[in-house]
Design a protein around this motif. Structure first.
Motif, PDB file in Angstrom:
ATOM      1  N   GLY A 164      18.823  58.067 -90.824  1.00  0.00           N
ATOM      2  CA  GLY A 164      19.574  58.481 -89.449  1.00  0.00           C
ATOM      3  C   GLY A 164      19.154  57.367 -88.585  1.00  0.00           C
ATOM      4  O   GLY A 164      19.995  56.806 -87.479  1.00  0.00           O
ATOM      5  N   MET A 165      17.988  56.875 -88.603  1.00  0.00           N
ATOM      6  CA  MET A 165      17.759  55.735 -87.699  1.00  0.00           C
ATOM      7  C   MET A 165      18.588  54.262 -88.097  1.00  0.00           C
ATOM      8  O   MET A 165      18.885  53.536 -87.149  1.00  0.00           O
ATOM      9  N   VAL A 166      18.901  53.990 -89.036  1.00  0.00           N
ATOM     10  CA  VAL A 166      19.650  53.078 -89.527  1.00  0.00           C
ATOM     11  C   VAL A 166      21.158  53.344 -89.370  1.00  0.00           C
ATOM     12  O   VAL A 166      21.915  52.627 -88.644  1.00  0.00           O
ATOM     13  N   ILE A 167      21.767  54.720 -89.559  1.00  0.00           N
ATOM     14  CA  ILE A 167      23.030  54.820 -89.386  1.00  0.00           C
ATOM     15  C   ILE A 167      23.546  55.506 -88.090  1.00  0.00           C
ATOM     16  O   ILE A 167      24.380  55.293 -87.625  1.00  0.00           O
ATOM     17  N   GLY A 168      22.476  56.118 -87.466  1.00  0.00           N
ATOM     18  CA  GLY A 168      22.799  56.876 -86.262  1.00  0.00           C
ATOM     19  C   GLY A 168      23.435  56.143 -85.007  1.00  0.00           C
ATOM     20  O   GLY A 168      24.206  56.294 -84.366  1.00  0.00           O
ATOM     21  N   PRO A 169      22.751  54.689 -85.033  1.00  0.00           N
ATOM     22  CA  PRO A 169      23.517  53.938 -83.630  1.00  0.00           C
ATOM     23  C   PRO A 169      24.867  53.544 -84.016  1.00  0.00           C
ATOM     24  O   PRO A 169      25.296  53.656 -82.943  1.00  0.00           O
ATOM     25  N   ASP A 170      25.256  53.289 -85.253  1.00  0.00           N
ATOM     26  CA  ASP A 170      26.581  52.893 -85.521  1.00  0.00           C
ATOM     27  C   ASP A 170      27.422  54.021 -85.370  1.00  0.00           C
ATOM     28  O   ASP A 170      28.672  54.091 -84.744  1.00  0.00           O
ATOM     29  N   ALA A 171      26.927  55.291 -85.552  1.00  0.00           N
ATOM     30  CA  ALA A 171      27.625  56.564 -85.592  1.00  0.00           C
ATOM     31  C   ALA A 171      27.742  56.826 -83.943  1.00  0.00           C
ATOM     32  O   ALA A 171      28.963  57.321 -83.606  1.00  0.00           O
ATOM     33  N   PHE A 172      26.798  56.554 -83.258  1.00  0.00           N
ATOM     34  CA  PHE A 172      26.830  56.954 -81.710  1.00  0.00           C
ATOM     35  C   PHE A 172      27.905  55.810 -81.067  1.00  0.00           C
ATOM     36  O   PHE A 172      28.896  56.338 -80.441  1.00  0.00           O
TER      37      PHE A 172
END
Length: 170
Positions: free
Chosen positions: A58-66
């Motif tokens: 989530g910490m890796v993917i989350g910023p891009d998804a946001f």
């Protein structure tokens, strides 16, 4: 401050509970996510061994998804960008649509096209076959039964598959 109300004996579907009205509050999205993860561990739904790897993802993917989600909310990313070679081959319009009536213009002739529409969870919500599509032919789709949201329209054109995003706004 994010807040969620769980009324006594009305919130849970599979059993009685909670035993009294509960108001959950979170100062940040991360706090809400943390509480969600812990509740699933304590409830025996997810093993603790999966928690930390999942949080790391989530910490890796989350910023891009946001950042991608922000483009949708700002209205700057309604249509998928496609490779330059395919720009003139497949057009979806109007996009976004308010009434669910959509035209697909396919810039190549094909004997048959299978058109499928998927919701954001990957479920097929519409499917239809069209025969003898000549170059620049327009295929009309009636998607008025679909609710507001983002969808993916995919057309299988024999040897080629093309797709585009579609927004329905009501």
């Amino acid at each position: 401050m994010g807040e969620f109300e769980a009324p006594m004996n009305e919130y849970l579907v599979f059993e009685e509970g909670p035993s009294q009205d509960v108001t959950l509050q979170w100062a940040t999205y991360r706090d809400a996510s943390d509480q969600c993860s812990l509740s699933r561990i304590w409830g025996g739904i997810h093993p603790p061994v999966d928690d930390l790897p999942g949080r790391h993802m989530g910490m890796v993917i989350g910023p891009d998804a946001f950042e991608l989600a922000k483009e949708y909310f700002l209205g700057s990313s309604i249509v998928t960008s496609v490779p330059e070679s395919e720009v003139d081959e497949f057009h979806v319009y109007p996009n976004p649509t308010a009434d669910g009536m959509v035209g697909l213009r396919i810039e190549q002739g094909t004997e048959q096209a299978q058109v499928t529409v998927f919701d954001v969870e990957g479920r097929t919500v519409y499917s239809n076959s069209f025969n003898a599509i000549s170059k620049s032919n327009v295929v009309q789709l009636d998607l008025s039964a679909l609710s507001s949201g983002l969808y993916v329209i995919q057309a299988d054109l024999g040897t080629e598959r093309v797709s585009s995003r579609l927004a329905i706004v009501r």
